[in-house]
Design an enzyme around this catalytic site. Structure first.
Site, PDB file in Angstrom:
ATOM      1  N   THR A   1       2.309  -0.697   2.083  1.00  0.00           N
ATOM      2  CA  THR A   1       2.976   0.021   0.997  1.00  0.00           C
ATOM      3  C   THR A   1       2.567   1.496   0.978  1.00  0.00           C
ATOM      4  OG1 THR A   1       2.928   0.236  -1.414  1.00  0.00           O
ATOM      5  CG2 THR A   1       1.097  -0.904  -0.445  1.00  0.00           C
ATOM      6  N   ASP A   2       3.422   2.316   0.386  1.00  0.00           N
ATOM      7  CA  ASP A   2       3.062   3.733   0.203  1.00  0.00           C
ATOM      8  C   ASP A   2       1.980   3.912  -0.874  1.00  0.00           C
ATOM      9  OD1 ASP A   2       4.604   3.154  -2.046  1.00  0.00           O
ATOM     10  OD2 ASP A   2       5.931   4.888  -1.858  1.00  0.00           O
ATOM     11  N   GLU A   3       1.715   2.839  -1.647  1.00  0.00           N
ATOM     12  CA  GLU A   3       0.761   2.982  -2.755  1.00  0.00           C
ATOM     13  C   GLU A   3      -0.667   3.218  -2.266  1.00  0.00           C
ATOM     14  OE1 GLU A   3       1.466   0.348  -6.055  1.00  0.00           O
ATOM     15  OE2 GLU A   3       3.553   0.075  -5.483  1.00  0.00           O
TER      16      GLU A   3
ATOM     17  N   TYR B   1      -4.338  -3.577  -6.532  1.00  0.00           N
ATOM     18  CA  TYR B   1      -3.326  -3.925  -5.521  1.00  0.00           C
ATOM     19  C   TYR B   1      -3.381  -2.948  -4.356  1.00  0.00           C
ATOM     20  CZ  TYR B   1       1.261  -3.846  -3.207  1.00  0.00           C
ATOM     21  OH  TYR B   1       2.267  -3.817  -2.265  1.00  0.00           O
TER      22      TYR B   1
ATOM     23  N   LYS C   1      -4.443  -3.482  -0.377  1.00  0.00           N
ATOM     24  CA  LYS C   1      -3.543  -3.208   0.746  1.00  0.00           C
ATOM     25  C   LYS C   1      -4.163  -2.151   1.667  1.00  0.00           C
ATOM     26  CE  LYS C   1       0.104  -4.582   1.486  1.00  0.00           C
ATOM     27  NZ  LYS C   1       0.600  -5.803   2.216  1.00  0.00           N
TER      28      LYS C   1
END
Ligand code: NAD
Ligand code: TYD
Length: 347
Positions: free
Chosen positions: A130-132, A155, A159
């Site tokens: 993810t870009d997060e 989260y 990741k």
């Protein structure tokens, strides 16, 4: 090829499986999924009888099971999507995210390494991320593949950690890998805990639309089928040991997106303009809420020719139509445990 797809009963995984089953009839596709609250075999009803498809119910955290299936099915490619994926849940139960997203990923890496270690040629471990992991942008700038990791939620921290392990297995053991970091997806089969499907469901039910904080948070939205197409492309054509960012070139402040969704829903439901907007309710902000995500997807565009094919208005309309045509799906996923989650989260 024997391809293991993890998390294939979830939102993005089901679109990836459908695409691969249709495009590569000579591949054997194995879908490994624990069927958590987010996994639903209904998402794959249309392809479940395909002769090149096998469903394996199992947990990526279960080391001996993972080793067993790698030996039994002799996978030569892995597309790893299984994860705990919702930021709000990670705030209430971080350890569940450590287990699945970190331990689970390392189990898969170990199993792949053990099976492939004598010959890494024509093998590939594809980690979907993810870009997060890049943290939060201010009002300017975009995430590049070289942007430093700076995760803010349990989260995104889990990741980020899994991404680091994948890279480390590439550097240390030579495991052939690719990683993609994608922006927010939307589309059919999305579990109604994330913004767009939650709000579609609440509009259908006439329930309040809980906008966190001032609603000025910004996300970059991508239609899920465009993500599945990017995954297909990177799996086949991406360079080993590389990361590719995937994004929608499509930034929206939450409140603007919600207003657009309300207008489209009013039209679809034949309600007077302004009906759904009345449901908008500003609620307490999410702790550690990232202000803005936005992807620079020029690397995948230049190297592999990928770009989104669907405009946001088109994608949103297709999404709304799908939810309105699949009320049984929506009713079945919002019964039982969902009600408990909803009460705990929003009441
Ligand atoms: P999802 O929550 O809809 O689906 C996750 C799937 O993984 C479910 O089918 C679930 O049953 C399965 N799963 C969970 N824990 C498992 C375990 N321990 N063992 C085996 N299976 C397990 O998630 P999604 O939105 O489809 O996301 C898929 C992947 O893409 C995730 O890795 C996520 O981090 C990443 N991603 C998602 C988005 C997004 O906007 N949804 C954006 C970028 C990246
Ligand atoms: P979400 O769909 O949970 O994705 P992510 O947090 O991974 O980006 O949330 C998207 C945006 O919508 C985010 O800024 C949080 C906000 N949001 C709300 O305002 N209300 C809600 O009920 C939810 C679930 C999200």
């Amino acid at each position: 090829m024997n391809i293991l797809i993890t998390g294939g009963a979830g939102f993005i995984g089901s679109h990836v499986i459908r695409r691969l089953i249709k495009n590569y009839p000579d591949y054997n596709i194995y879908n490994l999924d624990a069927l958590t609250y987010a996994g639903n075999l209904e998402n794959l009803r249309d392809i479940e009888d395909a002769s090149n498809y096998t469903f394996l119910k199992g947990d990526i955290v279960d080391e001996s099971y993972i080793n067993e299936i790698f030996k039994k099915y002799n996978f030569n490619g892995v597309i790893h999507l299984a994860a705990e994926s919702h930021v709000d849940r990670s705030i209430s139960d971080p350890l569940a995210f450590v287990k699945t997203n970190i331990f689970g990923t390392v189990n898969l890496l170990n199993a792949a390494r053990n099976l492939w270690k004598d010959d890494f040629s024509n093998k590939r471990f594809y980690h979907v991320s993810t870009d997060e992991v890049y943290g939060s942008l201010g009002s300017e700038g975009l995430f590049l593949e070289t942007t430093a990791y700076d995760p803010n939620s349990p989260y995104s921290a889990s990741k980020a950690s899994s991404d680091h392990f994948v890279r480390a297995y590439g550097e240390t053991y030579g495991l052939p890998y690719v990683i993609t970091n994608c922006s927010n997806n939307y589309g059919p089969n999305h579990f109604p805990e994330k913004l767009i499907p939650l709000f579609i469901n609440n509009i259908i039910e006439g329930k309040p639309l809980p906008v966190y904080g001032d609603g000025k948070y910004t996300r970059d939205w991508l239609f899920v089928e465009d993500h599945a197409r990017a995954i297909d492309l990177v799996f086949h054509k991406g360079r080993n040991h590389e990361t590719y960012n995937i994004g929608g070139f499509n930034e929206w402040q939450n409140i603007d997106l919600v207003q657009l969704l309300c207008r489209q829903m009013d039209k679809k439901l034949d309600k007077p303009a302004g009906t759904s907007e009345k449901l908008i309710t500003y609620v307490k902000d999410r702790p550690g809420h990232d202000l803005r995500y936005a992807i620079d997807a020029s690397k995948i565009h230049k190297e592999l020719g990928w770009k989104p094919s669907v405009t946001f208005e088109q994608g949103l309309e297709r999404t709304i139509d799908w939810y309105l045509e699949n009320e049984d799906w929506l009713n079945s996923v919002t019964s039982g445990l969902y009600q408990e989650y909803y009460k705990k989260m929003y009441n």
